[in-house]
Structure formats: C-alpha cells, structure tokens
Design an enzyme around this catalytic site. Structure first.
Site, PDB file in Angstrom:
ATOM      1  N   ALA A   1       0.850  -1.201   0.000  1.00 34.14           N
ATOM      2  CA  ALA A   1       0.000   0.000   0.000  1.00 34.14           C
ATOM      3  C   ALA A   1       0.881   1.246   0.000  1.00 34.14           C
ATOM      4  CB  ALA A   1      -0.886  -0.014   1.239  1.00 34.14           C
TER       5      ALA A   1
ATOM      6  N   GLY B   1       0.707  -5.700  -0.163  1.00 32.99           N
ATOM      7  CA  GLY B   1      -0.116  -5.674  -1.364  1.00 32.99           C
ATOM      8  C   GLY B   1       0.670  -6.038  -2.612  1.00 32.99           C
TER       9      GLY B   1
ATOM     10  N   GLU C   1       0.537  -9.666  -2.772  1.00 35.47           N
ATOM     11  CA  GLU C   1      -0.841 -10.077  -3.093  1.00 35.47           C
ATOM     12  C   GLU C   1      -1.138  -9.865  -4.579  1.00 35.47           C
ATOM     13  OE1 GLU C   1      -2.446  -7.728   0.196  1.00 35.47           O
ATOM     14  OE2 GLU C   1      -3.333  -9.570   0.979  1.00 35.47           O
TER      15      GLU C   1
ATOM     16  N   GLU D   1       1.783  -6.930   7.223  1.00 42.50           N
ATOM     17  CA  GLU D   1       0.599  -6.262   7.793  1.00 42.50           C
ATOM     18  C   GLU D   1       0.480  -6.444   9.301  1.00 42.50           C
ATOM     19  OE1 GLU D   1       0.749  -7.934   5.028  1.00 42.50           O
ATOM     20  OE2 GLU D   1      -0.182  -6.716   3.457  1.00 42.50           O
TER      21      GLU D   1
END
Ligand code: NAI
Length: 702
Positions: free
Chosen positions: A61, A102, A105, A125
């Site tokens: 992010a 992210g 991901e 995270e």
C-alpha cells in the site's frame, strides 16, 4: 501516470512507477488495470509482464494515502487482482527487489511469477496490527503450504525469494532468474502466450490450487499456543492463524470474505490504531519542518567519543557496530582501560550467546582506538562528549575541542540536563554544536534525542539525523529545555508516583498497576535500575530553582537511607546479590508510613485506575506544553520518545495517542478531579492550554 506500458514483441510490459517503492496508490492501480485492458484488446499482444521500476517490485500500500479517500477508491487492490485473474492473456509477475504486502498479493493474482534472487518477500501487515487484506492469507498457503505461509504471515518478516523457491512443492515462483530479470521474464511470458493462445480458461490461478495439511487440528493448536506467548497485547497474530485455518478448511471465496471482515474489524481496534500511529510517527520524527530533505550533509567517516564511562562506552559501540572507526578519549589510563574492557566484555557476552561471531568482535575492537591525547581526535568528523554532568567539566572539554578539532566537525554533547546553548557558547563555532542524548544502555536503547541549540546549523541537524539512522537509532528532535522531551515529562510522572506513596500506595502497588497497563517497568523499579541518586541530585537543584514546586519527600528519605537502588543492593526494593528481582522492603514501607504519619495523612485505598491515570496524564499534560512551546515539532514525536526510550506500551501508541484514544474531553475531566485532591498539586493539573483548546474543539493531538 504511475505505471508504464510498453509492448516488447508480443508481450506488453507494465512497469510500476511510483517511487520510492512502487506503493500501490490509486494512480498506480488505475494504470495497471488500464494496461491489462489495453493488452487484452490488442491482437498483437499475447502475454503481459508486470514488474517494478527501480529497486522494488512493490512495497505494498502507498503509505502516503493512509487515511485518505484514495486509499480505498476503486479499483482497490481486491478489484485490481480480479482484473488480473480475468485476463484472457497470461500475466507474469517479474518480481524484483522488494515484494511486500499488497505487492505480494498482486503477484499472487498473476498467472505466473518469476523472481530475481535476493528479493525481500513479506506480508508485513501484522506489524501494523492487521492481517493481509487482499487475499494474502488465502493465496499464500495455496502456494507455500500452510506452515511456511503462516510463518511468513504471522512474523511479518521478509524472506529471500530463493529461500521460498526452495520450499518443497512450492508454487510461489515458477522460476528464479539469475541475471537480467526483465528479458528473461518477457521470453517466459512470450512462451506462455503461445502455450495458452485460445485456451484462456485453462490459465492457472492461485485461487484454484488445493491446500492441505496432514494433521491440521494439532498444528493449529500448536500455532495458537505459540502466538499467544509471542503477542499478548495484540489481537492480529492470532487472527493470522485463524485466517490461514480458514484457507485450509473453507472454500476460497468464503475465505476471502472471512479475511476481509477480519481485516476491517482489526482496523478498528485500538491496538491497530496504536501500531499504525507508531509506524507513521517514526517516519514523521525523521523530518524536521524547516530542514528540507535535500539539505546537504557533512561526511561522517571518523568518530571520537570523549569519556569512556557508562555512556561513552555504549555510544562508541553503536558506531563500531556500524563499521565506523571510533577514537575514545579519557583523562586517565585506568579509566580508559576500564572503558575498553567493558566494551570487550559486552561483545564477548554477545559471542557467548551466539549473537555475534568472534571475527566480528575482532573487527569491531580493531576499529576502536583508545587515547589520552586530544591530538588523536583532531581529525574526527563527529565528536560526542560524555564526561561528568558538570558544566565546568563540559566547558573545559568544549574549549579544548574548539581549539584542536578540524573546522566543520560536528561537536555533540550527551548531556541529559545541561543547557546545550551554554555548552555551544564555550566554542567559537556554536553552529556546529548539537546535543545527542543517548539513553542507557546506549548500545541497546533505540531512542536518541537530538537537541537542537538556537545556533545549530541545518546541515548539522540533517547529518546527525542521517547518522542516527545508520546506527539504527530512532532520532527525535528536541529544543533546549530542562530535561528535553523525555526527562522533562518523566519528572512530572515521578512526582505523581511520590504523591501516591504519601496518599496510601506502596511502591509495589504503583509498579504493578503501571506494569499491568503495559509499561515495561513501573516508576520505582525504574528508579532502582537507573539509580535513585540521579533524581535526588536533580531535586536538590529544583528546591533552589523552583521553591514553589512540591515533591514528595519519600524519595529523599530513601536516598538518605543510602538506598540508591540495584547498585547499592537496596532501593525502593531489596535486592539479593547477583539477582535483579525486586523484593518488597519492610524498611521502605515503614519509612513511607512514618512519613505519612508525620504529615498527618491517613492512608486511603487507591485504585489501579487512579494510579495509571495520574501517572500517564502527568506525561500527557507536560507533553502538551512541550508541543505548544515548540520543544517538540509534533505530538507524535513525544510518543516516539516514550515508545523507544521509556518502555511505554506499544499497543497504546504512546502517551499522546493514548490520550486521544481515551478522548481529550475525558482526559480533561479526569484532570479536574485530580486537581481537587488536596494532597496533589492542583496547579499542575490545570490542563495545558493546547490540551484545553483541543478538548474544547473536540479535536485530538495526533
Ligand atoms: P560516568 O561517570 O560513567 O562516565 C564519565 C566518564 O568521563 C568517566 O569515565 C570519566 O573518567 C570521564 N571524564 C571525566 N572528565 C573527563 C574529561 N575532562 N575528559 C575526558 N574524560 C573525562 O558517567 P555517564 O553515566 O557515562 O554520563 C556521562 C554523560 O552522559 C553525562 O553528561 C550524563 O548526564 C549523560 N547521560 C547519562 C546517562 C546515564 O544513564 N548514565 C543517560 C544519558 C546521558
């Protein structure tokens, strides 16, 4: 544009372009989605490569969007991954440098993944109180197996790509590519483009992989026990275990719903808010409002430390650990030998524990040059003074440094209480003088208060902030005032602790309440560790400087009994030689009771809640004054000082963040109650103007 699109033969290359780490901000997400759409619409394109520009694939992010609407604007990461999965042309992630959160991901949403060796792969995270929120908990077990995936998710730590590629049966990386990543990835994608032409329905998706474990119930029980011990104040690690178990036991889409709901619920917890606050506060602290990031820095290649005592030795170790040569100066051979021996002993203890290799010890000691002569420090780029805490001694040292040290060198003092401006005035180069307040033990404690004098040059500040990073310290800038940020606040906290004794508490009761709140150590155990004589010396000065300020006499009486703390085998507690555990002392309890009787005070029962709030709100009120006076640049700097230097519980985010969580209106109401206590200090409990103003406006500190 924060992703570039470039056809290379039959392959469209989408390069994430959002420096410094290709955070997946809104513009980047849009650009990737558009790139995939464009490639799918172009008959000349057979396959797609997604890679990262610069040194990273993607760090996850974009933290610059935290808390802004852009963070969640569509396409969010979940939607973008759906776009990738729906592509009728194969997508290959070419993973370089850093692939975290992210970013990982996103890669897991691609049909294939190839990676350079040495890529740092992580789902961090958990470190900000969350679980991965875009499929990480559901997809990673499908490619790495339950156990490896859970280790990655629950630790948040980076693992090298080649290590993950070596996990038996893994499907995370289809290839590790030595040499040039992009051309190899493009060739790989072109081959996949031919292989899957007209067969889009058979493109492999991680979501379709099976996940299994031979003995799931026993394994998850074991994992839960491990996590409980590791992270007692944080809910996220246990939720990581739950989410991975769901990946194993439920359908993929149900798992995604579970992950999303858990992610959103964690986001609202005070622990997550505290961790996110600390994460951003650390980054904010490294910035000084009027010192631009591109301020030129001085080169620091050689360090000198004046004084080889408790602090001088610890300070030197920081630089030796970072590979910088250190010249350590003393007045007497004996003190110098003792200082060097202590450093060696510290390193030897690390070798014994297996934390340091012998050759590293030798290399570090070889960088240390002990001396009795100022001629040997003349060419140092940075000199840090850590001699006795007496202005006269500091004056002599700084006058000598001014004479002998080369122009342009930074002259720093480790003073904990003295006026840095006065110290600077002993030299003809006050612009080069700065306070570097390390905390004891200086080789261990993360905090470094950088004390900015009124003349300190901006390039000096920029240089010491960068140097702090090099020696792995968290630097926080403080203006000049008595005690700087941390000790100025702790004085008010300690005063409250003293009043609590007078009103009815035992030291043990106060410490236990504060430790239950989460502090590493209560005020009395801390006093015994640091030495109660230090506070005594400060109070003696205060009695002269500020005769109106009231202190409990109990701490003075304790010192008069010779109970200085662990170093004298007795303080607020009794200590047995060779052991550090604090045992309640009948003599101290009697001293407190006698003192109470002399004051005519009848002991009352005091709740843990009152203990904690009197101590913590004392920090908050003084902290508010420090922000208002500009001693700290921002409230979050105060939280960094307390999290990294004073054992304030991380899950509460620091005193100012904690006050925000309670609500400043409520904090002020409680202060009013404390002010009404005739045995307390009513004037101290007048809310600081900043606090009163924010509370009245319904605002918060951070
Ligand atoms: P210390 O007493 O352990 O060490 C001071 C050393 O300086 C002694 O080895 C002494 O021989 C040497 N020294 C004295 N005059 C000297 C001179 N003119 N030239 C060269 N060396 C000289 O004291 P400590 O605890 O290391 O404190 C040093 C400084 O660090 C003080 O300013 C203190 O306030 C500050 N400080 C101390 C902390 C602590 O927890 N001990 C924490 C933060 C700062």
């Amino acid at each position: 544009m924060s992703a570039k699109y470039e056809p290379q033969g039959t392959v469209a290359v989408i390069t994430l372009d959002n420096p410094p780490v290709n955070g997946l901000g809104y513009a980047t997400r849009v650009a990737v989605a558009e790139g995939v759409e464009k490639a799918n619409a172009d008959a000349a394109i057979a396959a797609i490569v997604i890679t990262g520009g610069g040194k990273a694939f993607s760090g996850g992010a974009d933290i610059r969007e935290f808390g802004s609407p852009k963070a969640t604007m569509e396409p969010n990461l979940l939607s973008l991954i759906k776009v990738l999965e729906a592509s009728s042309k194969p997508i290959v992630a070419a993973v370089n440098g850093v692939c975290m959160g992210g970013g990982l991901e996103l890669a897991l949403g691609c049909h294939f993944r190839v990676a350079a060796p040495g890529v740092a792969v992580a789902l961090p995270e958990v470190k900000i109180g969350l679980i991965p929120g875009a499929g990480g908990t559901q997809r990673l077990p499908r490619v790495l197996g339950v156990e490896t995936a859970l280790n990655v998710i629950v630790s948040g730590e980076p693992v090298k790509s080649e290590m993950l590629a070596a996990v038996p049966g893994q499907k995370l990386f289809d290839q590790i590519i030595e040499g040039d990543l992009l051309p190899a990835a493009v060739a790989y994608a072109a081959a996949k483009g031919s292989e899957y032409a007209g067969k889009a329905a058979t493109l492999p998706l991680v979501r379709n992989l099976k996940v299994s474990h031979p003995n799931p119930d026993a394994y998850f029980q074991f994992a839960r026990n491990m996590v409980k011990g590791m992270a007692k104040n944080f809910p996220a690690p246990a939720k990581c275990v739950d989410a991975v178990e769901v990946a194993l036991k439920r359908k993929f889409d149900d798992g995604m719903v579970y992950e999303r709901e858990t992610f959103m619920a964690l986001m609202m917890t005070p622990e997550c808010k505290a961790l996110r606050h600390a994460f951003l506060a650390e980054r904010a602290a490294s910035k000084i409002p009027d010192v631009p990031e591109d301020t030129p820095q001085r080169s620091i290649a050689k360090v000198a430390v004046i004084g080889a005592g408790t602090m001088g030795g610890g300070i030197s170790m920081n630089f030796l650990n970072a590979g910088l040569p250190v010249t350590m100066l003393e007045t007497k051979q004996e003190a110098l030998d003792r200082g060097v021996a202590t450093i060696r002993k510290n390193y030897e203890a690390q070798v014994k524990k297996g934390k340091l290799k012998q050759d590293k010890l030798d290399a570090r000691m070889a960088l240390l040059k002990p001396t009795l002569s100022y001629a040997d420090v003349a060419d140092a780029d940075l000199v840090i003074e850590a001699v006795f805490e007496e202005m006269g001694v500091k004056e002599a040292v700084f006058k000598t440094l001014d004479e002998v040290v080369k122009p342009g060198a930074i002259l720093a003092s480790n003073t904990s209480t003295l006026d840095v401006d006065q110290i600077a005035s002993f030299t003809k180069r006050p612009q080069d003088v700065v306070g570097l307040h390390f905390f004891s033990p200086a080789n261990v404690m993360k905090l470094l208060e950088v004390v900015r004098g009124k003349a300190t040059a901006k390039d000096v500040l920029a240089t010491v902030m960068a140097t702090a990073k090099k020696i792995k310290k968290t630097a926080v800038v403080s203006g000049v005032c008595d005690g700087f940020i941390g000790n100025r606040m702790i004085e008010q906290y300690s005063r409250q602790a003293g009043f609590l004794l007078e009103e009815g508490c035992t030291p043990e009761q106060v410490d236990k309440a504060v430790e239950k709140f989460g502090f590493a150590m209560g005020p009395f155990r801390m006093g015994d560790l640091a030495g109660n004589d230090i506070g005594w010396a400060i109070r003696k000065r205060r009695y002269v400087e500020k005769p109106g300020m009231r202190y409990s006499k109990t701490a003075d009486l304790l010192c008069e009994m010779g109970r200085y703390g662990q170093k004298t085998g007795a303080g607020w507690y009794d200590y047995v030689a060779g052991k550090r555990d604090a045992r309640p002392s009948a003599a101290v309890v009697k001293m407190i009771e006698d003192h109470r009787a002399a004051l005519g005070v009848t002991a009352r029962k005091i709740s843990d809640d009152e203990i904690v709030h009197r101590l913590v709100y004392a920090l908050v009120n003084e902290g508010a004054k420090i922000v208002e006076e500009g001693i700290a640049s921002r409230a979050s700097d105060i939280d960094m000082v307390y999290l990294t230097g004073y054992g304030f519980p991380l899950h509460r985010g620091g005193p100012m963040c904690y006050a925000d969580t309670v609500g400043l209106f409520n904090v002020v109401q409680t202060m009013k109650k404390f002010a009404a206590n005739p045995l307390d200090d009513a004037s101290f409990w007048q809310p600081a103007p900043l606090l009163a103003r924010l509370a009245a406006e319904g605002k918060s500190f951070t």
